[in-house]
Design a protein around this motif. Structure first.
Motif, short mmCIF file in Angstrom:
data_model
loop_
_atom_site.label_atom_id
_atom_site.label_comp_id
_atom_site.label_asym_id
_atom_site.label_seq_id
_atom_site.Cartn_x
_atom_site.Cartn_y
_atom_site.Cartn_z
N UNK A 103 0.88 -1.17 0.00
CA UNK A 103 0.00 0.00 0.00
C UNK A 103 0.91 1.22 0.00
N UNK A 104 0.90 1.94 -1.11
CA UNK A 104 1.87 3.03 -1.32
C UNK A 104 1.24 4.35 -0.91
N UNK A 105 1.53 4.76 0.34
CA UNK A 105 1.02 6.01 0.89
C UNK A 105 2.08 7.10 0.98
N UNK A 106 3.33 6.75 0.79
CA UNK A 106 4.41 7.73 0.93
C UNK A 106 4.31 8.80 -0.16
N UNK A 107 4.61 10.01 0.22
CA UNK A 107 4.61 11.12 -0.74
C UNK A 107 5.74 12.07 -0.40
N UNK A 108 6.31 12.67 -1.44
CA UNK A 108 7.32 13.71 -1.25
C UNK A 108 6.68 15.09 -1.11
N UNK A 109 5.37 15.14 -1.30
CA UNK A 109 4.62 16.40 -1.31
C UNK A 109 5.13 17.33 -2.41
N UNK A 110 5.64 16.73 -3.46
CA UNK A 110 6.17 17.52 -4.57
C UNK A 110 6.24 16.70 -5.83
N UNK A 111 7.05 17.15 -6.76
CA UNK A 111 7.07 16.55 -8.09
C UNK A 111 7.89 15.27 -8.16
N UNK A 112 8.51 14.84 -7.05
CA UNK A 112 9.32 13.62 -7.08
C UNK A 112 8.50 12.36 -6.82
N UNK A 113 7.19 12.50 -6.63
CA UNK A 113 6.38 11.32 -6.37
C UNK A 113 6.44 10.31 -7.51
N UNK A 164 -6.53 14.60 -10.61
CA UNK A 164 -5.13 14.71 -11.02
C UNK A 164 -4.97 14.78 -12.54
N UNK A 165 -5.97 14.27 -13.25
CA UNK A 165 -5.90 14.29 -14.72
C UNK A 165 -6.59 15.50 -15.34
N UNK A 223 2.03 19.22 -8.63
CA UNK A 223 1.94 18.04 -7.76
C UNK A 223 0.96 17.02 -8.32
N UNK A 224 -0.16 17.50 -8.86
CA UNK A 224 -1.14 16.59 -9.46
C UNK A 224 -0.55 15.88 -10.68
N UNK A 225 0.22 16.60 -11.46
CA UNK A 225 0.86 15.96 -12.62
C UNK A 225 1.79 14.84 -12.16
N UNK A 279 0.60 7.29 -10.92
CA UNK A 279 -0.45 6.33 -11.29
C UNK A 279 -0.04 5.55 -12.54
N UNK A 280 0.44 6.26 -13.53
CA UNK A 280 0.82 5.63 -14.80
C UNK A 280 1.97 4.64 -14.60
N UNK A 281 2.88 4.94 -13.68
CA UNK A 281 3.98 4.01 -13.38
C UNK A 281 3.45 2.73 -12.76
N UNK A 282 2.48 2.85 -11.89
CA UNK A 282 1.87 1.66 -11.27
C UNK A 282 1.15 0.83 -12.33
#
Length: 251
Positions: free
Chosen positions: A67-77, A104-105, A111-113, A119-122
């Motif tokens: 379950x992937x909940x971690x976030x960088x709160x920025x564009x590195x997600x 997000x789309x 950040x949404x991008x 999402x696309x990586x998953x």
């Protein structure tokens, strides 16, 4: 059902609730966090960092679900998510459950991008996957208002509405998805009410027993248009806790 589940970002607002929901006899719940394990933790703890892949292979080894909940709160997600799915592929074929954000789309926030790219990586990982998009958490709106507590006014985005949802309810949904079969794009999850930003600011001030003038701030460009159009809202209002109830729990 997987008996070994990894939760990334397990010390965050959402991640720690997901871990709590997943605890059960005979099930190993693992936490990946940059923080050291607290004394007496009931979880298997891996201190590491998705940005450097530190301890990542050990954390994902043998996990049936992540379950992937971690976030960088920025564009590195997007980058950290790719790092995670690469490690997951090396470990086998775990079910990856990813938490994203409604809109997000359709709203071009940087950040949404990044969340959309994650999402696309998953989805492109070749692993079994589930993506859940949720509306803004009560916690986020609260922090945005609380940070202004020393100002003589309360600023809020003009013409915006929000559909805040309780992070604990989202955690319950994520835990259920992790214990089930991969669902692809799960139905979006939103709070029970759509409220004007002005109303939410008034509710906050009333709960804090404060009086401040409310100042609407125009948000220009495509981002402002996206929010005013309601692209961050959902008709799937499955949350139950209102903003008033959330604030009452904090007092």
């Amino acid at each position: 059902m997987s008996e070994t589940i990894l939760v990334t970002g397990g010390t965050g607002v959402l991640g720690r609730e997901v871990a709590r929901c997943l605890r059960a006899p005979g099930r190993e719940v693992r936490i990946l966090s940059r923080r050291a394990a607290p004394a007496g933790t009931p979880y298997s703890w891996y201190t590491g960092d998705l940005r450097t892949a530190d301890s990542l292979d050990a954390a994902v080894a043998g996990a049936g679900a992540i379950v992937h909940c971690a976030t960088t709160l920025g564009t590195k997600d997007a980058t950290t998510t790719r790092t995670l799915v690469e490690a997951a592929r090396r470990a086998g074929v775990p079910h990856v459950v990813y938490i994203s954000i409604v809109g997000v789309d359709r709203i071009p926030l940087p950040y949404y991008r990044a969340k959309l790219a994650a999402e696309e990586a998953v989805i492109a990982s070749g692993l079994p996957w589930t993506v859940l998009r949720a509306t803004q958490f009560h916690d986020l709106l609260f922090r945005g208002l609380e940070v202004q507590r020393r100002l003589p006014v309360v600023l809020h985005p003009a013409g915006f509405r929000f559909q805040p949802v309780d992070s604990r309810e989202v955690a319950q949904r994520l835990a259920g998805l992790a214990l089930g079969d991969p669902a692809g794009r799960a139905p979006d999850m939103g709070g029970s009410e759509v409220r004007d930003a002005t109303d939410l600011a008034r509710i906050y001030l009333r709960a804090r027993n404060r009086r401040r003038p409310l100042v609407p701030v125009p948000i220009p460009g495509a981002i402002g248009r996206g929010y005013r159009a309601g692209h961050h809202l959902t008709s799937n209002a499955t949350g139950r806790t209102t903003f008033e109830q959330f604030l009452a729990d904090r007092t």
